[in-house]
Scaffold this motif. Structure first.
Motif, PDB file in Angstrom:
ATOM      1  N   ARG A  57       2.170   5.001   0.934  1.00 41.85           N
ATOM      2  CA  ARG A  57       2.007   5.628   1.885  1.00 41.85           C
ATOM      3  C   ARG A  57       2.633   7.461   1.306  1.00 41.85           C
ATOM      4  O   ARG A  57       3.289   7.287   0.870  1.00 41.85           O
ATOM      5  N   MET A 110       0.846  -1.514  -0.080  1.00 45.37           N
ATOM      6  CA  MET A 110      -0.011  -0.067  -0.006  1.00 45.37           C
ATOM      7  C   MET A 110       0.887   1.405  -0.047  1.00 45.37           C
ATOM      8  O   MET A 110       2.098   1.250   0.708  1.00 45.37           O
ATOM      9  N   ARG A 146       2.856  11.610   2.251  1.00 49.16           N
ATOM     10  CA  ARG A 146       3.062  12.698   3.389  1.00 49.16           C
ATOM     11  C   ARG A 146       2.173  14.134   2.671  1.00 49.16           C
ATOM     12  O   ARG A 146       2.410  14.336   1.688  1.00 49.16           O
ATOM     13  N   ALA A 149      -6.542  11.762  -0.585  1.00 52.36           N
ATOM     14  CA  ALA A 149      -5.979  10.406  -0.216  1.00 52.36           C
ATOM     15  C   ALA A 149      -6.968   9.413   0.520  1.00 52.36           C
ATOM     16  O   ALA A 149      -6.862   8.257   0.178  1.00 52.36           O
ATOM     17  N   GLU A 150      -8.175   9.836   1.101  1.00 55.14           N
ATOM     18  CA  GLU A 150      -8.982   9.000   1.565  1.00 55.14           C
ATOM     19  C   GLU A 150      -9.851   8.347   0.490  1.00 55.14           C
ATOM     20  O   GLU A 150     -10.127   7.174   0.493  1.00 55.14           O
ATOM     21  N   GLY A 169      -7.735   5.672  -1.266  1.00 53.34           N
ATOM     22  CA  GLY A 169      -7.115   4.648  -0.217  1.00 53.34           C
ATOM     23  C   GLY A 169      -5.787   4.574   0.120  1.00 53.34           C
ATOM     24  O   GLY A 169      -5.281   3.743   0.281  1.00 53.34           O
ATOM     25  N   ILE A 170      -5.306   5.899   0.097  1.00 52.62           N
ATOM     26  CA  ILE A 170      -3.768   6.229   0.539  1.00 52.62           C
ATOM     27  C   ILE A 170      -3.651   6.502   1.918  1.00 52.62           C
ATOM     28  O   ILE A 170      -4.311   7.296   2.238  1.00 52.62           O
ATOM     29  N   GLU A 171      -2.553   5.800   2.437  1.00 54.06           N
ATOM     30  CA  GLU A 171      -2.371   5.815   3.826  1.00 54.06           C
ATOM     31  C   GLU A 171      -1.475   7.141   3.851  1.00 54.06           C
ATOM     32  O   GLU A 171      -0.540   7.454   2.909  1.00 54.06           O
ATOM     33  N   TYR A 172      -2.011   7.795   4.789  1.00 57.44           N
ATOM     34  CA  TYR A 172      -1.264   9.359   4.883  1.00 57.44           C
ATOM     35  C   TYR A 172      -0.894   9.840   6.165  1.00 57.44           C
ATOM     36  O   TYR A 172      -1.342   9.337   7.157  1.00 57.44           O
ATOM     37  N   GLN A 173       0.186  10.824   6.191  1.00 59.89           N
ATOM     38  CA  GLN A 173       0.670  11.460   7.507  1.00 59.89           C
ATOM     39  C   GLN A 173       0.498  13.019   7.038  1.00 59.89           C
ATOM     40  O   GLN A 173       1.204  13.452   6.129  1.00 59.89           O
TER      41      GLN A 173
END
Length: 102
Positions: free
Chosen positions: A3, A1, A5, A66-67, A70-74
């Motif tokens: 990720r 997946m 920033r 991002a949501e 389906g992207i994991e984000y910070q």
């Protein structure tokens, strides 16, 4: 997946204005380490997402993107920069607080 920033870039040392600091950026983190090509010594990576940098008007728009994907984000928040605006003529004011050095 993948990720990513999400951040608001700061101005670099060569910049005097605020250009390119108002947009929010979504940047993918590298999924694979870079490799050194043995013949020429260039670095390369099979990960093409590391080259992608998307710009958004607001933090909320970047998070929504991002949501949706389906992207994991910070999210990396930056502190607001305090700037003391002075004119060149302030160096020569008669009521100057600090001593004139030369």
């Amino acid at each position: 997946m993948a990720r990513a920033r999400i951040y608001k870039p700061s101005k670099n040392a060569m910049q005097s204005g605020q250009a390119r600091t108002k947009m929010w950026v979504l940047e993918f983190e590298p999924a694979v380490a870079r490799e050194i090509e043995p013949l020429m010594g260039w670095t390369s990576s099979p990960d093409t997402n590391a080259q992608v940098q998307l710009q958004f008007e607001s933090k909320e728009a970047a998070v929504a993107y991002a949501e949706r994907r389906g992207i994991e984000y910070q999210v990396v928040e930056t502190k607001p920069v305090r700037r003391l605006l002075k004119a060149y003529a302030d160096n020569f004011k008669a009521d100057r607080l600090d001593q004139w050095t030369h």
